[in-house]
Design an enzyme around this catalytic site. Sequence first.
Site, PDB file in Angstrom:
ATOM      1  N   LYS A 200       0.849  -1.190   0.000  1.00  0.00           N
ATOM      2  CA  LYS A 200       0.000   0.000   0.000  1.00  0.00           C
ATOM      3  C   LYS A 200       0.882   1.237   0.000  1.00  0.00           C
ATOM      4  O   LYS A 200       1.676   1.461   0.920  1.00  0.00           O
ATOM      5  CB  LYS A 200      -0.909  -0.002   1.212  1.00  0.00           C
ATOM      6  N   ARG A 210     -11.076   9.727   1.334  1.00  0.00           N
ATOM      7  CA  ARG A 210     -10.999  10.389   2.645  1.00  0.00           C
ATOM      8  C   ARG A 210     -12.181  11.336   2.843  1.00  0.00           C
ATOM      9  O   ARG A 210     -12.630  11.531   3.974  1.00  0.00           O
ATOM     10  CB  ARG A 210      -9.646  11.100   2.786  1.00  0.00           C
ATOM     11  N   GLU A 240       7.498  -6.257   1.817  1.00  0.00           N
ATOM     12  CA  GLU A 240       6.234  -6.190   2.565  1.00  0.00           C
ATOM     13  C   GLU A 240       5.381  -7.437   2.302  1.00  0.00           C
ATOM     14  O   GLU A 240       4.826  -8.034   3.231  1.00  0.00           O
ATOM     15  CB  GLU A 240       5.422  -4.948   2.162  1.00  0.00           C
ATOM     16  N   LYS A 255      -2.090  -1.555  -3.962  1.00  0.00           N
ATOM     17  CA  LYS A 255      -2.947  -0.370  -3.944  1.00  0.00           C
ATOM     18  C   LYS A 255      -2.114   0.896  -3.990  1.00  0.00           C
ATOM     19  O   LYS A 255      -1.134   0.965  -3.252  1.00  0.00           O
ATOM     20  CB  LYS A 255      -3.748  -0.419  -2.652  1.00  0.00           C
TER      21      LYS A 255
HETATM   22  C1  PBG Z   1      -7.654   3.552   5.159  1.00  0.00           C
HETATM   23  C2  PBG Z   1      -7.902   3.306   3.721  1.00  0.00           C
HETATM   24  C3  PBG Z   1      -7.681   4.203   2.669  1.00  0.00           C
HETATM   25  C4  PBG Z   1      -8.192   3.608   1.538  1.00  0.00           C
HETATM   26  C5  PBG Z   1      -8.676   2.343   1.891  1.00  0.00           C
HETATM   27  N1  PBG Z   1      -8.479   2.161   3.264  1.00  0.00           N
HETATM   28  C6  PBG Z   1      -7.171   5.591   2.665  1.00  0.00           C
HETATM   29  C7  PBG Z   1      -5.897   5.927   3.249  1.00  0.00           C
HETATM   30  O1  PBG Z   1      -5.019   5.083   3.454  1.00  0.00           O
HETATM   31  O2  PBG Z   1      -5.744   7.102   3.543  1.00  0.00           O
HETATM   32  C8  PBG Z   1      -8.206   4.260   0.176  1.00  0.00           C
HETATM   33  C9  PBG Z   1      -9.193   3.759  -0.790  1.00  0.00           C
HETATM   34  C10 PBG Z   1      -9.489   4.648  -1.932  1.00  0.00           C
HETATM   35  O3  PBG Z   1      -8.877   5.707  -2.154  1.00  0.00           O
HETATM   36  O4  PBG Z   1     -10.405   4.285  -2.665  1.00  0.00           O
HETATM   37  N2  PBG Z   1      -6.727   2.868   5.832  1.00  0.00           N
END
Ligand code: PBG
Length: 330
Positions: A200, A210, A240, A255
């Site tokens: 991630k 967000r 990771e 992601k």
């Molecule tokens: C939170 C989380 C995020 C997303 C999924 N889980 C945002 C972040 O890490 O700030 C992002 C998903 C998206 O942008 O569609 N832990």
Amino acid sequence: MKKSFPNIRLRRLRANSSIRNLVRENVLSPFDLIQPLFVIEGKGKIEKIKSMPSITRMSIDNIVKEVKVLKKLGIQAIALFPYISKKLKNLSGSESYNPKGLIQNCIQEIKDKVNDMIIISDIALDPYTSHGQDGILNKNGKILNDETIEILVNQSLSHAVSGSDIIAPSDMMDGRIKVIRKALEKEGHKETMILSYSAKYSSNFYGPFRDAVGSNKNLGSSKKDTYQMDFSNKKDAIREIELDISEGADMIMVKPGMPYLDIVSLANKSFNVPILAYQVSGEYSMIKAACKNKWLEEKSVVLESLTCFKRAGANAIITYYAKEAAKWIK
Ligand code: PBG
């Protein structure tokens, strides 16, 4: 024409749709698609999200209805994210493991009312903290790794008790998969799977999400660079993923999606576990905006982008287009 003109003509295999259909390497199916859903408190509620046209936040009763529709379209899994009211947020995100919390209730309701829909529940503190970070902070604003994991374990157990099929830690703390797996085994949740958001990245494409979960204002100009990965790096992703598999992850996630298909491909080549990829909110909103302006044709662009995830090596894709794409495929 020169005598040496080649006998090999690659265009033979593209000459008509029948031959193209026959030799096609990757075919997209609704089975490949996971729909993220945003949950809010209340009854009969549906709220628009400004930066994500056509995506809404729904109260649990409407989520249940939506899940039934998704099931009929052939979708096998959903990913749940909560919008938590401000008064329940605090420094440690303790609402995250309330056994009667919004997500816990939502998981139970779906399990009660819909058969055979896989629930993926997000493990991270950002919707629950007053500062919008995924972990808890010390006095100097540093994210505390091991202390955060203790809360993530409580959160994971509360989701497993509620009936979640797949626990999906998206927090990027070190070592959390091992501790969560151990706790799940100890408490008898042997069949609960773990999907680790292993690769991630600290991405600028998460902005609309967000907004959707209401953490943007709390986060302000703070970044997540001390735990999410630097987008310049590739080796870090491999380490990771390696670690998370060794700690007990059943599946791993890459992601964001489209700008990171090189990582999906590398992960698919390097590891013998299912690889999932997330077409994140910013990717969704970009496509949506261009299509609203009629600069791109939505259906073909979306189906192309999702098929490219498969070509790169993703077994399944989390995408805000899951429902629409499933309709288009049918
Ligand atoms: C939170 C989380 C995020 C997303 C999924 N889980 C945002 C972040 O890490 O700030 C992002 C998903 C998206 O942008 O569609 N832990």
